[in-house]
Design a protein around this motif. Structure first.
Motif, short mmCIF file in Angstrom:
data_model
loop_
_atom_site.label_atom_id
_atom_site.label_comp_id
_atom_site.label_asym_id
_atom_site.label_seq_id
_atom_site.Cartn_x
_atom_site.Cartn_y
_atom_site.Cartn_z
N ALA A 198 0.43 -0.68 -0.34
CA ALA A 198 -0.39 0.32 0.07
C ALA A 198 0.75 1.18 0.06
CB ALA A 198 -0.81 -0.18 0.94
N GLY A 199 0.25 2.35 -1.28
CA GLY A 199 1.21 3.72 -0.92
C GLY A 199 2.39 3.52 -1.49
N ARG A 200 2.76 2.74 -2.50
CA ARG A 200 3.93 2.40 -3.04
C ARG A 200 3.57 2.19 -4.86
NH1 ARG A 200 9.38 1.06 -1.20
NH2 ARG A 200 9.65 -0.85 -2.95
N VAL A 201 4.51 2.56 -5.41
CA VAL A 201 4.54 2.36 -6.75
C VAL A 201 5.32 1.08 -7.30
CG1 VAL A 201 4.18 3.12 -9.42
CG2 VAL A 201 3.40 3.57 -7.70
N THR A 202 5.26 -0.40 -8.39
CA THR A 202 5.87 -1.08 -8.41
C THR A 202 5.82 -1.44 -9.80
OG1 THR A 202 5.58 -2.80 -6.17
CG2 THR A 202 5.90 -3.71 -8.13
N CYS A 203 7.26 -1.30 -10.02
CA CYS A 203 6.76 -0.72 -11.29
C CYS A 203 7.45 -2.17 -12.45
CB CYS A 203 7.81 0.16 -12.26
SG CYS A 203 7.86 2.08 -11.45
N VAL A 204 6.94 -2.39 -13.35
CA VAL A 204 7.20 -3.68 -14.07
C VAL A 204 7.76 -3.93 -15.57
CG1 VAL A 204 6.51 -6.36 -14.74
CG2 VAL A 204 5.77 -5.60 -12.59
N ALA A 243 9.44 5.32 -15.90
CA ALA A 243 9.54 4.65 -14.36
C ALA A 243 9.69 4.91 -13.06
CB ALA A 243 9.59 3.08 -14.80
N TYR A 244 10.89 5.31 -13.52
CA TYR A 244 11.84 5.66 -12.45
C TYR A 244 11.61 7.43 -12.21
CZ TYR A 244 16.33 5.89 -10.15
OH TYR A 244 17.56 5.95 -9.51
N MET A 245 10.67 7.90 -12.66
CA MET A 245 10.21 9.28 -12.28
C MET A 245 8.91 8.99 -11.30
SD MET A 245 8.97 11.40 -15.80
CE MET A 245 10.23 11.88 -16.74
N VAL A 246 8.05 7.74 -10.74
CA VAL A 246 7.25 7.42 -9.99
C VAL A 246 6.92 6.28 -8.81
CG1 VAL A 246 5.58 8.96 -11.37
CG2 VAL A 246 5.51 6.32 -11.46
N GLY A 247 7.69 5.57 -9.54
CA GLY A 247 8.74 4.23 -9.46
C GLY A 247 9.01 4.51 -7.76
N ASP A 248 8.92 3.22 -6.87
CA ASP A 248 9.44 2.99 -6.29
C ASP A 248 10.21 1.51 -5.96
OD1 ASP A 248 7.96 4.93 -4.13
OD2 ASP A 248 6.62 4.38 -5.16
N HIS A 249 9.22 0.64 -6.58
CA HIS A 249 10.18 -0.37 -6.94
C HIS A 249 10.29 -1.22 -8.35
CE1 HIS A 249 11.68 -5.01 -5.48
NE2 HIS A 249 10.52 -4.94 -6.56
N GLU A 294 14.65 -10.80 -14.34
CA GLU A 294 16.07 -10.09 -14.51
C GLU A 294 16.51 -9.27 -13.45
OE1 GLU A 294 19.39 -8.68 -16.70
OE2 GLU A 294 17.71 -10.97 -16.78
N LEU A 295 15.97 -8.65 -12.78
CA LEU A 295 16.51 -6.77 -12.11
C LEU A 295 15.00 -6.83 -10.75
CD1 LEU A 295 17.99 -4.88 -10.73
CD2 LEU A 295 17.43 -3.74 -11.99
N SER A 296 15.37 -7.18 -9.00
CA SER A 296 13.82 -6.59 -8.44
C SER A 296 15.07 -5.75 -7.51
CB SER A 296 13.31 -7.81 -7.99
OG SER A 296 12.53 -7.24 -6.71
N ALA A 297 15.08 -4.27 -7.65
CA ALA A 297 15.30 -3.55 -6.60
C ALA A 297 14.70 -2.47 -6.18
CB ALA A 297 16.28 -3.26 -7.11
N ASP A 298 14.64 -1.65 -4.85
CA ASP A 298 14.17 -0.35 -5.00
C ASP A 298 15.08 0.63 -5.50
OD1 ASP A 298 12.15 -1.43 -3.69
OD2 ASP A 298 13.16 -1.83 -1.23
N ARG A 299 14.56 1.62 -5.03
CA ARG A 299 14.81 2.64 -5.49
C ARG A 299 16.19 3.47 -5.45
NH1 ARG A 299 12.09 7.10 -8.33
NH2 ARG A 299 13.34 8.70 -8.41
N VAL A 316 19.37 1.38 -7.00
CA VAL A 316 19.00 1.12 -8.72
C VAL A 316 19.42 2.43 -8.27
CG1 VAL A 316 16.50 0.16 -9.39
CG2 VAL A 316 18.53 -0.05 -10.72
N GLY A 317 20.07 2.92 -10.09
CA GLY A 317 19.92 4.21 -10.61
C GLY A 317 18.92 4.15 -12.18
N LEU A 318 19.49 4.96 -12.21
CA LEU A 318 18.09 5.37 -13.98
C LEU A 318 19.17 4.15 -15.29
CD1 LEU A 318 16.03 6.09 -15.57
CD2 LEU A 318 17.07 8.01 -15.64
#
Length: 312
Positions: free
Chosen positions: A49-55, A228-234, A244-249, A252-254
């Motif tokens: 809740a309260g997080r944006v998960t980007c796939v 994705a990087y503008m709004v993503g938390d994960h 391939e990758l699973s990381a919090d903001r 990981v960098g852009l």
């Protein structure tokens, strides 16, 4: 829906509420096979809740299959799918909606010639009066649609205008506000910025952030790492059906995210193969980092200024 027990939204085993830190939705080693074709394998995904998960992922990476599992369209064939900490197997998308999981697809499921307020309540119209003389409660639907849209920061001059006359970003925003109004706790957005320009994409990203601020768990499906990087938390990057990758903001960098999207290792292998082709000079090909992140290429040094003519 196949479930251990029948419980209200947000209830855990035996009707008890889940722990505060329990994810809204969680996949553990989930996968999907169509006969001998394995479309998805060993995917872990957590939506809080309260997080944006980007796939993220390229075409054929498995994003659509992942959406279909979480939205109840298809059942997973391996691993676990948990909602509020409880294993579930949805039979239809209505089961997912009943648990607060709403999906906004690219086509938005709107009727272009209908007014905005009709599209807002499409399939869930409010009525008034006794049966069998019940009729649409148009005034209440208009008030509710206007209030909900304004609460999301969406101000439309005329709710009577056909939804097809709105811009792409506005239509996406109406679909998001509609899902929030009808009780979504998890909002899945399928490539909402894919067909939009820069400005309209910014509008949609703003409303994604607004949904997160209202406490929803948002799953943002995209192939654009910059959006994705503008709004993503994960960030979860899929490649050929695997994670391939699973990381919090913060981890990981852009540029690294873009590398995983572009497939740096595969591009390096491609360079090696091209070096074997007659007529291709491998020395002229950019390095691996250059292929995966063009902005990393060193700029050419500016030439020294020519000395003044005839000067001292």
């Amino acid at each position: 829906m196949t479930d251990d027990t029948t419980t209200p939204h947000g209830a855990g085993a035996e009707g008890t509420p889940p722990a505060p830190d329990t994810p809204l939705v969680e996949l553990r080693g989930a996968g999907k096979s169509y006969g001998n074709v394995r479309a998805l394998h060993g995917v872990d995904l957590t939506v809080d809740a309260g997080r944006v998960t980007c796939v993220l992922g390229d075409n054929g990476a498995g994003k659509s299959t992942l959406i279909k599992i979480v939205s109840g369209l298809h059942r997973h064939t391996e691993g676990e799918f948990l909602v509020d900490g409880r294993p579930v197997r949805f039979a239809t998308p209505r089961d997912a909606l009943a648990r607060g999981i709403a999906t906004v697809y690219q086509d938005l499921a709107t009727v272009p010639l209908m007014p905005v307020w009709r599209n807002f309540f499409l399939g869930s119209e409010l009525t008034k009066g006794p049966w069998p003389l019940r009729r649409l409660d148009i005034a209440r639907m208009k008030r509710t649609a206007d209030r909900e849209l304004r609460d999301m920061g969406i101000v439309l001059d005329d709710l009577e205008q056909p939804v097809g006359t709105l811009s792409g970003g506005q239509r996406q925003s109406v679909a998001i506000a509609r899902a929030v109004h009808f009780g979504a706790r998890v909002l899945i957005l399928d490539e909402p910025t894919a067909a939009l320009g820069v400005r309209q994409s910014g509008v949609v990203l703003k409303y994604i952030a607004a949904a997160r601020d209202r406490g929803l768990g948002v799953v943002f499906i995209t192939h654009n790492p910059h959006h994705a990087y503008m709004v993503g938390d994960h960030f979860s990057v899929l490649r050929l059906g695997t994670l391939e990758l699973s990381a919090d903001r913060g981890d990981v960098g852009l540029e690294e995210l873009t590398d995983h999207m572009a497939g740096g290792a595969e591009l390096a292998a491609l360079k090696h193969e091209l070096a074997q082709v007659r007529g291709v000079d491998a020395r002229e090909l950019p390095e691996e980092a250059d292929l995966t992140a063009p902005w990393r290429r060193p700029r050419k040094a500016a030439p020294d200024p020519a000395p003044p003519s005839g000067g001292t």
